[in-house]
Design an enzyme around this catalytic site. Structure first.
Site, PDB file in Angstrom:
ATOM      1  N   CYS A  37      25.327  53.354  72.824  1.00  0.00           N
ATOM      2  CA  CYS A  37      24.240  53.447  73.683  1.00  0.00           C
ATOM      3  C   CYS A  37      23.683  51.740  74.141  1.00  0.00           C
ATOM      4  O   CYS A  37      23.699  51.107  73.436  1.00  0.00           O
ATOM      5  CB  CYS A  37      23.194  54.311  73.036  1.00  0.00           C
ATOM      6  N   THR A  67      20.895  51.379  73.660  1.00  0.00           N
ATOM      7  CA  THR A  67      19.829  50.920  72.589  1.00  0.00           C
ATOM      8  C   THR A  67      20.410  49.911  71.582  1.00  0.00           C
ATOM      9  O   THR A  67      19.943  49.364  70.971  1.00  0.00           O
ATOM     10  CB  THR A  67      19.189  52.403  71.907  1.00  0.00           C
ATOM     11  N   HIS A 122      20.352  46.760  72.552  1.00  0.00           N
ATOM     12  CA  HIS A 122      18.893  46.188  72.496  1.00  0.00           C
ATOM     13  C   HIS A 122      18.714  45.800  70.928  1.00  0.00           C
ATOM     14  O   HIS A 122      18.173  44.775  70.577  1.00  0.00           O
ATOM     15  CB  HIS A 122      17.834  47.078  72.697  1.00  0.00           C
ATOM     16  N   HIS A 132      23.482  56.103  67.118  1.00  0.00           N
ATOM     17  CA  HIS A 132      22.708  57.405  66.772  1.00  0.00           C
ATOM     18  C   HIS A 132      23.273  58.477  67.484  1.00  0.00           C
ATOM     19  O   HIS A 132      23.116  59.603  67.458  1.00  0.00           O
ATOM     20  CB  HIS A 132      21.240  57.372  67.329  1.00  0.00           C
ATOM     21  N   CYS A 178       7.688  65.656  62.683  1.00  0.00           N
ATOM     22  CA  CYS A 178       7.125  65.922  61.394  1.00  0.00           C
ATOM     23  C   CYS A 178       6.741  67.633  61.425  1.00  0.00           C
ATOM     24  O   CYS A 178       6.439  68.065  60.149  1.00  0.00           O
ATOM     25  CB  CYS A 178       5.837  65.169  61.445  1.00  0.00           C
ATOM     26  N   ILE A 200      24.186  58.425  81.824  1.00  0.00           N
ATOM     27  CA  ILE A 200      23.216  59.482  81.707  1.00  0.00           C
ATOM     28  C   ILE A 200      23.162  59.824  83.164  1.00  0.00           C
ATOM     29  O   ILE A 200      23.044  60.964  83.511  1.00  0.00           O
ATOM     30  CB  ILE A 200      21.889  59.039  81.282  1.00  0.00           C
ATOM     31  N   GLU A 257      23.759  53.943  93.253  1.00  0.00           N
ATOM     32  CA  GLU A 257      24.093  53.038  92.221  1.00  0.00           C
ATOM     33  C   GLU A 257      24.848  51.911  92.826  1.00  0.00           C
ATOM     34  O   GLU A 257      25.894  52.074  93.625  1.00  0.00           O
ATOM     35  CB  GLU A 257      25.210  54.009  91.390  1.00  0.00           C
ATOM     36  N   ARG A 264      31.209  52.822  88.687  1.00  0.00           N
ATOM     37  CA  ARG A 264      30.061  53.640  88.376  1.00  0.00           C
ATOM     38  C   ARG A 264      29.858  54.626  89.707  1.00  0.00           C
ATOM     39  O   ARG A 264      29.751  56.049  89.356  1.00  0.00           O
ATOM     40  CB  ARG A 264      28.947  53.147  87.757  1.00  0.00           C
ATOM     41  N   LEU A 292      13.266  58.963  83.981  1.00  0.00           N
ATOM     42  CA  LEU A 292      13.868  58.718  82.561  1.00  0.00           C
ATOM     43  C   LEU A 292      14.153  57.259  82.097  1.00  0.00           C
ATOM     44  O   LEU A 292      14.133  56.919  81.042  1.00  0.00           O
ATOM     45  CB  LEU A 292      14.993  59.646  82.238  1.00  0.00           C
ATOM     46  N   LEU A 339      13.919  53.349  81.849  1.00  0.00           N
ATOM     47  CA  LEU A 339      12.882  52.580  80.923  1.00  0.00           C
ATOM     48  C   LEU A 339      12.902  51.093  81.577  1.00  0.00           C
ATOM     49  O   LEU A 339      13.625  50.305  81.189  1.00  0.00           O
ATOM     50  CB  LEU A 339      13.094  52.500  79.426  1.00  0.00           C
TER      51      LEU A 339
HETATM   52  N1  LIG Z   1      13.566  58.600  78.481  1.00  0.00           N
HETATM   53  C1  LIG Z   1      14.561  58.570  77.377  1.00  0.00           C
HETATM   54  O1  LIG Z   1      14.267  59.205  76.507  1.00  0.00           O
HETATM   55  C2  LIG Z   1      15.769  57.799  77.330  1.00  0.00           C
HETATM   56  C3  LIG Z   1      16.859  57.888  76.635  1.00  0.00           C
HETATM   57  C4  LIG Z   1      17.722  57.281  76.948  1.00  0.00           C
HETATM   58  C5  LIG Z   1      17.881  56.031  77.709  1.00  0.00           C
HETATM   59  N2  LIG Z   1      16.957  56.005  78.475  1.00  0.00           N
HETATM   60  C6  LIG Z   1      16.957  54.944  79.636  1.00  0.00           C
HETATM   61  O2  LIG Z   1      17.677  55.639  80.765  1.00  0.00           O
HETATM   62  C7  LIG Z   1      18.366  54.735  81.632  1.00  0.00           C
HETATM   63  C8  LIG Z   1      19.774  55.224  81.595  1.00  0.00           C
HETATM   64  O3  LIG Z   1      20.421  54.839  80.613  1.00  0.00           O
HETATM   65  P1  LIG Z   1      22.259  54.611  80.771  1.00  0.00           P
HETATM   66  O4  LIG Z   1      22.594  54.632  79.138  1.00  0.00           O
HETATM   67  O5  LIG Z   1      22.475  55.820  81.709  1.00  0.00           O
HETATM   68  O6  LIG Z   1      22.504  53.390  81.219  1.00  0.00           O
HETATM   69  P2  LIG Z   1      22.536  52.084  82.090  1.00  0.00           P
HETATM   70  O7  LIG Z   1      20.962  51.432  81.630  1.00  0.00           O
HETATM   71  O8  LIG Z   1      23.490  51.338  82.109  1.00  0.00           O
HETATM   72  O9  LIG Z   1      22.337  52.749  83.636  1.00  0.00           O
HETATM   73  C9  LIG Z   1      21.310  52.171  84.587  1.00  0.00           C
HETATM   74  C10 LIG Z   1      22.235  52.214  85.914  1.00  0.00           C
HETATM   75  O10 LIG Z   1      21.392  51.950  87.009  1.00  0.00           O
HETATM   76  C11 LIG Z   1      21.727  51.130  87.825  1.00  0.00           C
HETATM   77  N3  LIG Z   1      21.046  50.523  88.695  1.00  0.00           N
HETATM   78  C12 LIG Z   1      20.541  49.070  88.655  1.00  0.00           C
HETATM   79  N4  LIG Z   1      19.710  48.888  89.607  1.00  0.00           N
HETATM   80  C13 LIG Z   1      19.698  49.744  90.315  1.00  0.00           C
HETATM   81  C14 LIG Z   1      19.015  50.032  91.568  1.00  0.00           C
HETATM   82  N5  LIG Z   1      18.194  49.449  92.055  1.00  0.00           N
HETATM   83  N6  LIG Z   1      19.290  51.387  92.044  1.00  0.00           N
HETATM   84  C15 LIG Z   1      19.928  52.081  91.431  1.00  0.00           C
HETATM   85  N7  LIG Z   1      20.723  52.021  90.430  1.00  0.00           N
HETATM   86  C16 LIG Z   1      20.651  50.916  89.807  1.00  0.00           C
HETATM   87  C17 LIG Z   1      22.811  50.399  86.959  1.00  0.00           C
HETATM   88  O11 LIG Z   1      23.904  49.447  87.610  1.00  0.00           O
HETATM   89  C18 LIG Z   1      23.437  51.268  85.900  1.00  0.00           C
HETATM   90  O12 LIG Z   1      24.653  51.674  86.372  1.00  0.00           O
HETATM   91  C19 LIG Z   1      17.996  53.174  80.704  1.00  0.00           C
HETATM   92  O13 LIG Z   1      17.041  52.711  81.528  1.00  0.00           O
HETATM   93  C20 LIG Z   1      17.804  53.607  79.287  1.00  0.00           C
HETATM   94  O14 LIG Z   1      16.849  52.865  78.629  1.00  0.00           O
HETATM   95  C21 LIG Z   1      15.624  56.853  78.299  1.00  0.00           C
HETATM   96 ZN   LIG Z   2      21.174  56.590  72.833  1.00  0.00          ZN
HETATM   97 ZN   LIG Z   3       4.916  65.897  64.765  1.00  0.00          ZN
END
Ligand SMILES: NC(=O)c1ccc[n+]([C@@H]2O[C@H](COP(=O)([O-])OP(=O)(O)OC[C@H]3O[C@@H](n4cnc5c(N)ncnc54)[C@H](O)[C@@H]3O)[C@@H](O)[C@H]2O)c1
Ligand SMILES: [Zn+2]
Ligand SMILES: [Zn+2]
Length: 345
Positions: free
Chosen positions: A42, A44, A47, A67, A97, A179, A199, A204, A266, A268
């Protein structure tokens, strides 16, 4: 003491990952021991490797990372009733919790006292992992184990898609990393009229089409706001699902919406973003943050979607032995993959 191989973050700072051996974990009365058959890489984990601010605040090395996983239950604590030895399980990664006001109101997914697998406690880049039985999700063993190892990120996609009604609606999926790509398939399966994937990464984007996107927009090659207006007869879309976390991507996404449109966010972003709230208000828009998965409604929805034929197997682009975790992280960082799966056995 029986030992297992695993990948640990050895100490704070960039890098500092290591393949090593650790004792197979002990389990408590309410826990299970899972033999990890597949673990997914992932963002994460990247990171944690890079040791950004987020990771530095949450990890206490040395600890086992990873994870997202699926595996076979090999041991159960004496109080465990929901899972039995031999079951194939995946797991919710948030350990909550059950006592705070959020948990008691059904908002376990944002519990104040969340401890996350592979972040605040030992993870799944290992031959075995011990988890609370309540976090286990018993899977259909006919589904490939690599797909089952992606249940947790699939759940994030399902949570976002289910937040607002998408049936018979026009939906833009912004950012087709693993995702977003899975969200394309889910949105189509639950009856979206048209899914527009946004995208910039060509590989992708092509995968998003394979998973059911009706059209893809490259936001670097064309003005995505103009293009989306053109694709929707000048109106804009009903729903935006934001998975890019990219500041430009998010700002443009607000412009994709028609009045009274809904944005489920979703992705970040690494920095705060500014946008015109007056215009947002004037157009009657809605913005909702999507954190994790509803516990456990989203998991039940996933079960139903998979039983109904949801197929996200094409999101698995690479399968590597656990020993090659560094290559898996490199592929993720370079965007040369969708999901990379590691196999400890
Ligand atoms: N909210 C939550 O609980 C949660 C959980 C897991 C991951 N996340 C976040 O979700 C996001 C997606 O995760 P992921 O694992 O699919 O991977 P990822 O970060 O690889 O996917 C992001 C995609 O966005 C594309 N992108 C970049 N700039 C763009 C633009 N201007 N317009 C459109 N697309 C663009 C990238 O090319 C990439 O394919 C990440 O930011 C991650 O941190 C959030
Ligand atoms: Zn994950
Ligand atoms: Zn709680």
């Amino acid at each position: 003491m029986e030992m297992m191989k695993c990948v640990i973050k050895e100490k704070a700072g960039a890098g500092n990952l290591k393949l090593t051996t650790r004792p197979i974990p002990e389990i408590g009365d309410c826990d299970i021991l899972v033999k990890v058959l597949a673990a997914a890489v992932c963002g994460t984990d990247v990171h944690i490797q890079d040791w950004n601010e987020w990771a530095a605040k949450r990890l206490t090395p040395p600890s086992i990372i990873g994870h997202e996983f699926a595996g076979e239950v090999v041991k159960t604590g004496k109080n465990v009733k929901n899972v039995k030895i031999g079951d194939i399980v995946s797991a919710e990664t948030h350990i909550v919790c059950h006592t705070c006001d959020l948990c008691r109101n059904g908002y376990e997914h944002v519990c104040y006292n969340t401890s996350t697998i592979g972040v605040a406690r030992d993870g799944c880049f290992a031959e075995y992992i011990s988890i609370p039985a309540e976090n286990a999700f018993v899977c259909d063993p006919k589904i490939p184990i690599e797909v089952l190892s992606m249940m947790e990120p699939l759940g994030a996609a399902v949570h976002a898609v289910m937040e607002f009604p998408v049936a018979a609606k026009t939906v833009a999926v912004v950012g087709c990393g693993p995702i977003g790509t899975m969200a394309v398939a889910v949105a189509k399966q639950v009856g979206a009229a048209k899914v527009i994937a946004v995208e910039p990464n060509e590989k992708r984007a092509a995968l998003a089409v394979e998973l059911g996107a009706d059209v893809v927009v490259n936001p670097i090659a064309v003005d995505p706001v103009e293009k989306i207006k053109e694709l929707t007869g000048g109106l804009g879309v009903d729903v935006v699902l934001e998975f890019s976390g990219n500041i430009y991507g998010i700002k443009a996404a607000i412009q994709y919406l028609k009045p009274e449109g809904k944005l489920a966010a979703l992705g970040l972003p690494s920095k705060p973003i500014d946008f015109d709230l007056a215009e947002f208000v004037y157009r009657g828009l809605t913005l909702k943050g999507i954190a994790g998965r509803l516990m456990y409604q989203t998991w039940e929805q996933m079960k139903g979607l998979l039983a109904g034929g949801l197929d996200v197997s094409k999101v698995v682009t690479h399968i590597l032995p656990l020993e090659e975790y560094e290559e898996g992280l490199r592929l993720m960082k370079a965007g040369e993959c969708s999901k990379v799966i590691l196999k400890p056995f």
